[in-house]
Motif scaffolding. Structure first.
Motif, PDB file in Angstrom:
ATOM      1  N   ILE A  20       0.763  -1.241   0.074  1.00 37.99           N
ATOM      2  CA  ILE A  20       0.088  -0.021   0.039  1.00 37.99           C
ATOM      3  C   ILE A  20       0.928   1.246   0.123  1.00 37.99           C
ATOM      4  O   ILE A  20       0.636   2.170  -0.687  1.00 37.99           O
ATOM      5  CB  ILE A  20      -0.936   0.001   1.130  1.00 37.99           C
ATOM      6  N   ILE A  21       1.977   1.247   0.842  1.00 34.57           N
ATOM      7  CA  ILE A  21       2.768   2.424   0.689  1.00 34.57           C
ATOM      8  C   ILE A  21       3.481   2.559  -0.624  1.00 34.57           C
ATOM      9  O   ILE A  21       3.448   3.620  -1.158  1.00 34.57           O
ATOM     10  CB  ILE A  21       3.917   2.236   1.762  1.00 34.57           C
ATOM     11  N   ARG A  22       3.979   1.541  -1.141  1.00 38.17           N
ATOM     12  CA  ARG A  22       4.692   1.681  -2.505  1.00 38.17           C
ATOM     13  C   ARG A  22       3.686   2.091  -3.522  1.00 38.17           C
ATOM     14  O   ARG A  22       3.963   3.016  -4.217  1.00 38.17           O
ATOM     15  CB  ARG A  22       5.336   0.293  -2.765  1.00 38.17           C
ATOM     16  N   ASN A  23       2.457   1.631  -3.722  1.00 40.44           N
ATOM     17  CA  ASN A  23       1.559   1.899  -4.653  1.00 40.44           C
ATOM     18  C   ASN A  23       1.231   3.455  -4.370  1.00 40.44           C
ATOM     19  O   ASN A  23       1.026   4.067  -5.383  1.00 40.44           O
ATOM     20  CB  ASN A  23       0.333   1.020  -4.655  1.00 40.44           C
ATOM     21  N   THR A  24       1.051   3.679  -3.289  1.00 42.42           N
ATOM     22  CA  THR A  24       0.571   5.134  -2.905  1.00 42.42           C
ATOM     23  C   THR A  24       1.448   6.237  -3.584  1.00 42.42           C
ATOM     24  O   THR A  24       1.417   6.954  -4.150  1.00 42.42           O
ATOM     25  CB  THR A  24       0.343   5.436  -1.353  1.00 42.42           C
ATOM     26  N   TYR A  25       2.608   5.814  -2.793  1.00 42.96           N
ATOM     27  CA  TYR A  25       3.926   6.601  -3.062  1.00 42.96           C
ATOM     28  C   TYR A  25       4.103   6.573  -4.757  1.00 42.96           C
ATOM     29  O   TYR A  25       4.201   7.879  -5.524  1.00 42.96           O
ATOM     30  CB  TYR A  25       5.028   5.979  -2.821  1.00 42.96           C
ATOM     31  N   THR A  26       3.992   5.520  -5.409  1.00 44.97           N
ATOM     32  CA  THR A  26       4.272   5.455  -6.811  1.00 44.97           C
ATOM     33  C   THR A  26       3.202   6.327  -7.738  1.00 44.97           C
ATOM     34  O   THR A  26       3.485   7.093  -8.566  1.00 44.97           O
ATOM     35  CB  THR A  26       4.305   4.121  -7.522  1.00 44.97           C
ATOM     36  N   ALA A  27       1.938   6.010  -7.427  1.00 43.01           N
ATOM     37  CA  ALA A  27       0.847   6.722  -7.807  1.00 43.01           C
ATOM     38  C   ALA A  27       0.820   8.109  -7.603  1.00 43.01           C
ATOM     39  O   ALA A  27       0.803   9.033  -8.751  1.00 43.01           O
ATOM     40  CB  ALA A  27      -0.480   6.032  -7.335  1.00 43.01           C
ATOM     41  N   ILE A  28       1.143   8.461  -6.530  1.00 41.60           N
ATOM     42  CA  ILE A  28       1.212  10.129  -6.168  1.00 41.60           C
ATOM     43  C   ILE A  28       2.576  10.734  -7.019  1.00 41.60           C
ATOM     44  O   ILE A  28       2.105  12.016  -7.706  1.00 41.60           O
ATOM     45  CB  ILE A  28       1.254  10.479  -4.678  1.00 41.60           C
ATOM     46  N   THR A  29       3.604  10.096  -6.952  1.00 40.80           N
ATOM     47  CA  THR A  29       4.581  10.598  -7.782  1.00 40.80           C
ATOM     48  C   THR A  29       4.567  10.738  -9.273  1.00 40.80           C
ATOM     49  O   THR A  29       5.116  11.354  -9.949  1.00 40.80           O
ATOM     50  CB  THR A  29       6.143   9.966  -7.198  1.00 40.80           C
ATOM     51  N   ASN A  30       3.767   9.739  -9.690  1.00 38.10           N
ATOM     52  CA  ASN A  30       3.583   9.560 -11.271  1.00 38.10           C
ATOM     53  C   ASN A  30       2.407  10.517 -11.667  1.00 38.10           C
ATOM     54  O   ASN A  30       2.607  10.711 -12.906  1.00 38.10           O
ATOM     55  CB  ASN A  30       3.327   8.102 -11.571  1.00 38.10           C
ATOM     56  N   VAL A  31       1.786  11.215 -10.707  1.00 32.84           N
ATOM     57  CA  VAL A  31       0.728  12.417 -11.423  1.00 32.84           C
ATOM     58  C   VAL A  31       1.680  13.059 -12.139  1.00 32.84           C
ATOM     59  O   VAL A  31       2.798  13.818 -11.730  1.00 32.84           O
ATOM     60  CB  VAL A  31       0.231  12.809 -10.110  1.00 32.84           C
ATOM     61  N   ASP A  32       1.264  13.680 -13.203  1.00 32.56           N
ATOM     62  CA  ASP A  32       1.614  14.384 -14.328  1.00 32.56           C
ATOM     63  C   ASP A  32       1.947  15.493 -13.706  1.00 32.56           C
ATOM     64  O   ASP A  32       1.064  16.399 -13.063  1.00 32.56           O
ATOM     65  CB  ASP A  32       0.713  14.593 -15.529  1.00 32.56           C
TER      66      ASP A  32
END
Lengths: 220, 252, 371
Positions: A100-112
């Motif tokens: 969950i941490i990793r996916n949240t982190y990745t998703a937020i940092t990947n926001v254009d």
């Protein structure tokens, strides 16, 4: 045939065990979402903190569950919960952190970055930006993390039967100790079906929570 | 089963920053200090013969299951990615995805029902649990090779076999390695469970220790099990880091 | 009105800073478009972002309508300034309606009012509201997305807009269309606009004033015509290119450049009398008009001097005419296309209003150069 008869005769017990099983996973993943999502968002502010947190969480997850249960006995015994429901929940909470941490982190940092820039330039506060733009865009990926955590921890919870946490693993442990293939197969099938059903159900939830405007962009 | 179906996503984020190992060492040092001061360490060390014997057994089981899984899963992944199998490959991957949600304890239980107790059902069960992430990543890695690379290679006159060996496999190597690493983590994580179906390993000390409420015995199993898991993952992380060429290695 | 006063931005360590923007002063009257122009890294974008404080100035001030924006909360300030970026940045999780209403919603407008506004705005650019309001950005073409991006900036009716290469991501043909569309819209909305571009043609087309930047410094601030006619230094001359005189053609209206002292003749007149009248008035040609005043044919002084007989026998048919509302580029293009050294200029009814010659064009371009 014998096994089918056993399952039909014991439907009520199987149901009760399944509910025990689900309650451990549900409670623990619930707690994990409440901790891991904020952590995942917070660490987007600093790359080195993010690296550290993700490293620790990924190390945590490599520790085999039965070893983790064992290691928690001396830690939780002082509060009278060395075995049983509590260590099972704690273990599931710990294991759920990485996905969950990793996916949240990745998703937020990947926001254009352009979207972040647009949101900022139009006068959104940090909180508004998170709530209106970043989190909605990250939802599919965060949910994928939750899904992974749930599926994985249905397996972990099965093993927790050995520390007296109950659940569907009880059939497997009794089946092995009593050399009873009926209980063994019942437990194995029930826990597998639960994992598959949870996976499909959460895939559906994930779809429902995803804005139509970004559906189909994320496949994970 | 502890490990992590989730490590199947390419583990780009699993970096090795400076701070984290230090933290881990501090925690470990604290734990060791506590074990010594409480006298627990001495009691655990009375099991040292058992630990070394069982650890070797543990590693042998992992090596057999993991090795066989790599040898079978990579070719299966390659075959499924070939154009001739494209019609069935997506459906097959769907089935594999569902299969990989099945908990290892359940796989071991079913393996025991079919094959009885001992090393063979244990290796078979671990092998089955290890297989899917490798197949999946091999397939996904090969499918993700940019089509223009394949086209360029074909255009230069390579045979399909040459395209596979010289272009597709090298470019998919990082993803395939990611799958192997995940799979090994699952294999190592599940290894303590094989004691339950009569194959020994460090699980013997853990389960017996819990059943007898014998804390030192349990710790004598749990600590090495955890260390082996972390070490195997670390070693394969290093191998992945150094073996996959820099041009296609997102970690380097 | 926007006023930049000694605006400066340093990045990096205080003892050895990188000066991104160096003491820029600039005044932009209300309702005008100022294009910040220059090569990449020249400080134009940084300057723009200091206006809505996406970048905090190191020193200097920004005034909007006389008010020091440094005294306003940055977030409130941004809500009062329209912002359009090159990547468009429509939020993919929001519908077109929600995207347009972002700022009104942030400002706490009444929902019905903001949704009404979204509808009006879509109509303004010819996108049918009932078709587009509920769509998501990915369901729109690039050009449509860019239009919505502009509408979103206009939604709360801010007096000031910042546009960061807003049409940069669009293919050249659609870009022309959207630029025209935007200029037409600007005629009615009269926003005060800071527009960042690296494209000289776009700048010349869009700007009321152009500010040319280099190395963080404002090198020249002038109207497009002024800039092209009188570049302040050799850097700007190079930047504008060797064809800068041609770029000016677009800026000069036919109305201002044409000669109005043309003479008209009848088909039955003799060539000699026509020539006589041309010489006495100094005209290079005489036109034959129909009953409505639409030019039919023309007789040049050169031809007339070598021939005799009736005008009808020697006049050449008029193959093209430029409307007086057009610009010199249009006129020159018609002259080349039809091989007409003398081009009639006509009003909306097609009636002859003036004459354009090579000489009058050269004179007009040269006029700026020497004045």
């Amino acid at each position: 045939m014998e096994i089918v008869r056993f399952i039909i005769d014991n439907l009520d017990i199987i149901g009760a065990r399944a509910i025990e099983h689900i309650s451990i996973v549900f409670l623990a993943v619930g707690i994990a979402v409440a901790t891991a999502v904020p952590i995942g968002i917070a660490i987007t502010q600093s790359k080195s903190t993010a690296d550290t947190v993700l490293y620790l969480a990924s190390m945590m997850i490599t520790v085999p569950s039965i070893a983790l249960f064992g290691l928690m006995i001396p830690l939780l015994s002082p509060i009278g919960h060395g075995i049983g429901y509590v260590p099972a929940v704690v273990a599931v909470v710990l294991y759920s952190q990485l996905p969950i941490i990793r996916n949240t982190y990745t998703a937020i940092t990947n926001v254009d970055p352009a979207l972040r820039e647009a949101a900022k330039g139009m006068g959104m506060s940090t909180w508004q930006r998170l709530r209106q733009v970043e989190i909605p865009l990250a939802i599919p990926v965060i949910m994928a993390g939750v899904r992974t955590a749930v599926v994985m921890n249905i397996g972990v919870t099965a093993i927790a039967a050995y520390i007296g946490a109950g659940g569907l693993g009880t059939f497997i442990s009794r089946g092995i100790s009593q050399s009873d293939p009926r209980q063994l197969v019942t437990g194995a099938l029930a826990v597998s079906l639960l994992a598959i059903a949870a996976d499909l159900f959460l895939a559906l939830v994930q779809r429902l929570l995803t804005s139509r405007g970004i559906q189909g962009d994320v496949t994970q | 089963m502890s490990a992590p179906a989730i490590l199947t996503t390419p583990p780009q984020e699993r970096r090795r920053p400076a701070l984290a190992p230090v933290l881990v060492l501090v925690v470990l040092a604290g734990a060791v200090a506590w074990l010594w001061s409480s006298g627990m360490a001495e009691e655990i060390l009375t099991y040292s013969d058992d630990i070394s014997y069982l650890a070797v057994q543990h590693l042998e089981l992992v090596a057999w299951a993991g090795g066989l899984a790599i040898l079978t899963a990579v070719p299966v992944g390659i075959v499924l990615s070939r154009p001739a199998f494209r019609a069935i490959s997506e459906a097959a991957m769907q089935v594999f995805n569902i299969g990989s949600t099945v908990p290892t304890l359940a796989i071991l239980a079913l393996s025991m029902t079919l094959l009885g107790i001992g090393t063979v059902p244990a290796v078979f069960g671990l092998w089955a649990a290890t297989l899917l992430p490798i197949v999946r990543n091999t397939y996904a890695g090969l499918r993700a090779v940019p089509p223009h690379l394949v086209e360029a290679a074909t255009g230069m006159g390579m045979t399909p076999r040459q395209v596979l060996w010289r272009v597709e496999l090298p470019n998919a190597l990082f993803v395939i390695f990611g799958g192997i690493r995940t799979a090994l983590a699952i294999c190592v994580g599940s290894a303590p469970l094989v004691f339950l179906i009569g194959a020994g390993g460090l699980g013997e000390l853990i389960f017996t220790g819990i059943a007898l409420d014998e804390l030192p015995m349990m710790m004598a199993g749990a600590i090495p099990t955890a260390l082996i898991a972390v070490l195997v993952d670390f070693v394969f992380g290093q191998i992945q880091y150094h073996l996959v060429p820099r041009g296609i290695n997102p970690l380097r | 009105m926007i006023r930049l006063e000694n605006l400066t931005k340093h990045f990096g360590p205080a003892h050895n800073p990188f000066v991104a923007v160096d003491n820029v002063n600039l005044d932009l009257p209300t309702g005008e478009i100022c294009v910040l122009l220059g090569p990449s890294g020249c400080g134009k974008t940084t300057t723009m972002k200091m206006i809505n404080r996406l970048i905090q100035p190191t020193s200097g001030k920004v005034f909007i309508d006389g008010k020091d924006t440094g005294t306003v909360d940055a977030i409130e300030l941004r809500r009062s300034i329209g912002y359009v970026i090159q990547q468009i940045g429509l939020f993919p999780n929001k519908t077109i309606e929600e995207n347009i209403c972002v700022v009104p919603d942030l400002l706490g407008w009444d929902r019905r009012k903001s949704r009404m506004r979204a509808k009006e705005l879509l109509e303004l650019v010819g996108l049918q509201p009932d078709l587009f309001l509920k769509r998501y950005p990915k369901e729109l073409s690039g050009g449509q997305q860019q239009r919505v991006g502009v509408l979103r900036a206009l939604a709360a009716d801010p007096p000031v807009m910042l546009m960061d290469e807003p049409f940069g991501a669009i293919d050249p043909i659609n870009r022309e269309v959207i630029q025209e569309e935007f200029l037409k819209m600007q005629k009615t909305i009269r926003k005060t606009i800071i527009f960042v571009s690296h494209d000289l043609d776009e700048a010349v087309k869009m700007a009321d004033r152009i500010a040319i930047f280099r190395g963080g410094k404002l090198e020249q601030y002038a109207t497009p015509d002024d800039l092209l006619a009188r570049p302040a230094n050799s850097f700007i001359e190079d930047f504008l290119g060797s064809d800068r005189a041609l770029k000016r053609l677009r800026l000069i209206p036919v109305r201002n450049a044409m000669q109005t002292d043309f003479i008209t003749v009848q088909n039955s007149d003799s060539v000699e009398s026509a020539l006589e009248r041309m010489r006495s008035s100094g005209s290079a040609a005489a036109f034959v008009l129909d009953a409505e005043g639409v030019p039919q044919s023309l007789l040049s002084a050169q031809v007339a001097g070598a021939r005799s007989g009736a005008v009808a026998d020697h006049a050449e048919p008029v193959k093209g005419a430029v409307p007086v509302s057009g610009d010199l580029r249009h006129a020159v293009s018609l002259m080349f296309a039809h091989d007409m050294p003398l081009l009639p200029c006509v009003d909306e009814g097609g009636r002859l209003a003036g004459v354009m010659s090579y000489r009058s064009i050269v004179h007009n371009l040269g006029h700026g150069e020497t004045a």
